[in-house]
Write a protein that holds these residues in place. Structure first.
Motif, short mmCIF file in Angstrom:
data_model
loop_
_atom_site.label_atom_id
_atom_site.label_comp_id
_atom_site.label_asym_id
_atom_site.label_seq_id
_atom_site.Cartn_x
_atom_site.Cartn_y
_atom_site.Cartn_z
N GLN A 139 -1.46 2.86 -8.81
CA GLN A 139 -1.44 3.90 -7.79
C GLN A 139 -1.46 5.28 -8.44
OE1 GLN A 139 2.01 3.12 -5.37
NE2 GLN A 139 1.39 1.01 -4.93
N ARG A 140 -2.19 6.20 -7.84
CA ARG A 140 -2.27 7.58 -8.28
C ARG A 140 -2.18 8.48 -7.06
NH1 ARG A 140 -1.75 5.27 -12.41
NH2 ARG A 140 -3.01 5.38 -14.32
N ARG A 141 -1.80 9.74 -7.29
CA ARG A 141 -1.79 10.67 -6.16
C ARG A 141 -2.15 12.07 -6.66
NH1 ARG A 141 4.23 12.13 -3.86
NH2 ARG A 141 4.91 13.47 -5.57
N VAL A 142 -2.72 12.86 -5.75
CA VAL A 142 -3.05 14.25 -6.05
C VAL A 142 -1.76 15.05 -6.10
CG1 VAL A 142 -4.31 16.29 -5.27
CG2 VAL A 142 -5.29 14.01 -4.93
N GLU A 143 -1.56 15.80 -7.19
CA GLU A 143 -0.30 16.53 -7.33
C GLU A 143 -0.14 17.61 -6.27
OE1 GLU A 143 2.33 15.95 -9.23
OE2 GLU A 143 1.27 14.12 -9.80
N GLU A 144 -1.26 18.25 -5.90
CA GLU A 144 -1.18 19.29 -4.89
C GLU A 144 -0.88 18.69 -3.52
OE1 GLU A 144 -3.99 22.71 -2.77
OE2 GLU A 144 -4.81 21.36 -4.30
N LEU A 163 0.84 -1.19 0.00
CA LEU A 163 0.00 0.00 0.00
C LEU A 163 0.89 1.25 0.00
CD1 LEU A 163 -2.56 -1.17 2.70
CD2 LEU A 163 -2.99 -1.01 0.24
N PRO A 164 0.56 2.27 -0.79
CA PRO A 164 1.44 3.43 -0.92
C PRO A 164 1.28 4.47 0.18
CG PRO A 164 -0.44 3.69 -2.37
CD PRO A 164 -0.59 2.34 -1.72
N PHE A 165 0.23 4.35 0.99
CA PHE A 165 -0.04 5.37 2.00
C PHE A 165 0.39 4.91 3.38
CE2 PHE A 165 -3.91 3.17 0.55
CZ PHE A 165 -4.17 2.39 1.66
N GLU A 166 0.22 5.78 4.36
CA GLU A 166 0.51 5.48 5.76
C GLU A 166 -0.80 5.43 6.54
OE1 GLU A 166 3.66 4.97 6.92
OE2 GLU A 166 4.47 5.31 4.91
N GLY A 167 -0.91 4.51 7.49
CA GLY A 167 -2.12 4.41 8.30
C GLY A 167 -3.26 3.75 7.55
N ALA A 168 -4.48 4.24 7.80
CA ALA A 168 -5.68 3.60 7.26
C ALA A 168 -5.95 4.02 5.82
CB ALA A 168 -6.89 3.93 8.13
N GLY A 169 -6.40 3.04 5.02
CA GLY A 169 -6.88 3.31 3.67
C GLY A 169 -8.39 3.16 3.64
N HIS A 170 -9.09 4.07 2.96
CA HIS A 170 -10.55 4.07 2.91
C HIS A 170 -11.00 3.76 1.49
CE1 HIS A 170 -10.52 6.08 6.87
NE2 HIS A 170 -9.51 6.77 6.37
N PHE A 171 -11.89 2.78 1.34
CA PHE A 171 -12.31 2.40 0.00
C PHE A 171 -13.34 3.37 -0.55
CE2 PHE A 171 -15.26 0.06 -2.82
CZ PHE A 171 -14.35 -0.25 -3.84
N ASP A 172 -13.13 3.82 -1.80
CA ASP A 172 -14.05 4.70 -2.51
C ASP A 172 -14.57 3.94 -3.71
OD1 ASP A 172 -14.76 6.71 -4.71
OD2 ASP A 172 -14.58 8.02 -2.96
N ALA A 173 -15.89 3.68 -3.75
CA ALA A 173 -16.48 2.86 -4.81
C ALA A 173 -16.37 3.53 -6.17
CB ALA A 173 -17.94 2.57 -4.48
N GLU A 174 -16.50 4.86 -6.23
CA GLU A 174 -16.42 5.55 -7.52
C GLU A 174 -15.03 5.43 -8.13
OE1 GLU A 174 -18.84 6.98 -9.30
OE2 GLU A 174 -20.26 6.23 -7.80
N LEU A 175 -14.02 5.50 -7.29
CA LEU A 175 -12.64 5.37 -7.76
C LEU A 175 -12.21 3.91 -7.88
CD1 LEU A 175 -10.91 8.10 -5.55
CD2 LEU A 175 -11.72 8.35 -7.90
N ASP A 176 -12.97 3.01 -7.23
CA ASP A 176 -12.58 1.60 -7.13
C ASP A 176 -11.16 1.52 -6.58
OD1 ASP A 176 -12.77 -1.16 -7.27
OD2 ASP A 176 -11.98 -1.25 -9.32
N ALA A 177 -10.92 2.26 -5.50
CA ALA A 177 -9.57 2.36 -4.96
C ALA A 177 -9.62 2.70 -3.47
CB ALA A 177 -8.78 3.45 -5.69
N TRP A 178 -8.54 2.34 -2.78
CA TRP A 178 -8.35 2.80 -1.41
C TRP A 178 -7.72 4.19 -1.46
CZ3 TRP A 178 -5.96 -2.42 -1.69
CH2 TRP A 178 -6.83 -3.42 -1.22
N VAL A 179 -8.14 5.07 -0.58
CA VAL A 179 -7.61 6.43 -0.50
C VAL A 179 -6.92 6.59 0.85
CG1 VAL A 179 -8.17 8.89 -0.49
CG2 VAL A 179 -9.41 7.32 -2.00
N GLY A 180 -5.72 7.15 0.85
CA GLY A 180 -4.97 7.33 2.08
C GLY A 180 -4.00 8.49 1.97
N MET A 234 -12.03 19.65 3.68
CA MET A 234 -13.02 18.74 3.10
C MET A 234 -12.81 18.71 1.60
SD MET A 234 -14.82 17.74 5.76
CE MET A 234 -16.26 17.04 4.97
N PHE A 235 -12.83 17.52 1.00
CA PHE A 235 -12.60 17.43 -0.43
C PHE A 235 -13.21 16.15 -1.00
CE2 PHE A 235 -9.11 15.24 1.61
CZ PHE A 235 -8.88 14.12 0.81
N GLY A 236 -13.34 16.13 -2.32
CA GLY A 236 -13.78 14.95 -3.04
C GLY A 236 -12.72 14.58 -4.07
N LEU A 237 -12.77 13.36 -4.58
CA LEU A 237 -11.77 12.88 -5.53
C LEU A 237 -12.45 12.30 -6.77
CD1 LEU A 237 -9.28 11.00 -3.16
CD2 LEU A 237 -8.91 13.21 -4.24
#
Length: 251
Positions: free
Chosen positions: A180-185, A140-157, A240-243
């Protein structure tokens, strides 16, 4: 205090994992009811790292093997010990990240060496129905908990460098890698001198809440001030944000 959501409608609270006399609590926010459960086993109190929720209304907790003997993964309410992860797992590894597969039955754990958090990351998966471990070649590329997002079909962390990242859930858990993808900002940790910690919470419907604890600017400017001993020496940043993916498949 340690918190974990149970079945989406209840919250487990461990008020002080270092003290054996402290019971576990379960709070139902819809009814206001509070239930008391058995205290945490001594093996977990010595090295409690994280809390994850698996399917079937069962809560699993785990600790790094360097702190205990055989019980590295436990479940509530009975606190039954589960088998240890397979080789190459060893006592020098600590849990760096975790996520639950959307099927609700498989828990993924990424470990690393405690003295080298960004190096030699390994992945293990525990099947809660078969009560069996498997080792995987990706992490997993993140640290701590990953949260599943159905629209992305991915874990977000959260990545340690301050970016939000997403890891696509493999169609086959034997896959050698996961997209794996990440937000550039950069979403947090812009000022490393002031940053303390950050956490991510899934709010549902593709929305997330990022909470960052930072040292107050005027306090951080005073090199001789012990901000850790001052409860008013910190502020919280809430984002607060959406992906979503763009037309190039970037996050």
């Amino acid at each position: 205090m340690l918190f974990a959501a149970m079945g989406g409608s209840k919250i487990l609270v461990v008020t002080d994992q270092d003290r054996g006399q402290t019971p576990a609590l379960v709070y139902d926010p819809r009814t206001g009811a509070l239930a008391f459960g058995p205290r945490m086993p001594a093996e977990l109190r010595r090295g409690f790292d994280a809390v994850v929720v698996a399917g079937g209304g069962v809560l699993y907790t785990f600790s790094s093997p360097s702190y205990d003997n055989d019980e590295t993964f436990e479940e509530v309410w009975g606190w039954r010990p589960l088998p240890r992860p397979p080789p190459p797992h060893d006592g020098y590894e600590v849990i760096a990240a975790h996520a639950v597969h959307p099927d609700g039955r498989t828990v993924f754990l990424t470990t690393c060496r405690g003295d080298c958090p960004g190096i030699l990351r390994r992945m293990y998966a525990f099947d809660t129905e078969q009560r069996a471990w498997r080792w995987h070649a990706w992490a997993l590329p993140f640290e701590g908990a990953g949260h599943f997002d159905a629209e992305l079909d991915a874990w977000v962390g959260l990545h340690r460098d301050g970016h939000v990242c997403a890891c696509r859930v493999p169609a086959d858990d034997d896959s050698g890698s996961a997209t794996q993808r990440r937000v550039e900002e950069k979403m947090f940790c812009r000022d490393h001198k002031r940053h303390v910690r950050a956490s991510l919470t899934c709010m549902g419907a593709g929305r997330f809440c990022l909470l960052e604890s930072v040292v107050r600017e005027e306090v951080a400017a005073d090199d001789g001030y012990d901000h850790m001993s001052d409860p008013e020496g910190f502020v919280l940043y809430v984002t607060m944000f959406g992906l979503k993916y763009d037309n190039k498949g970037e996050l």
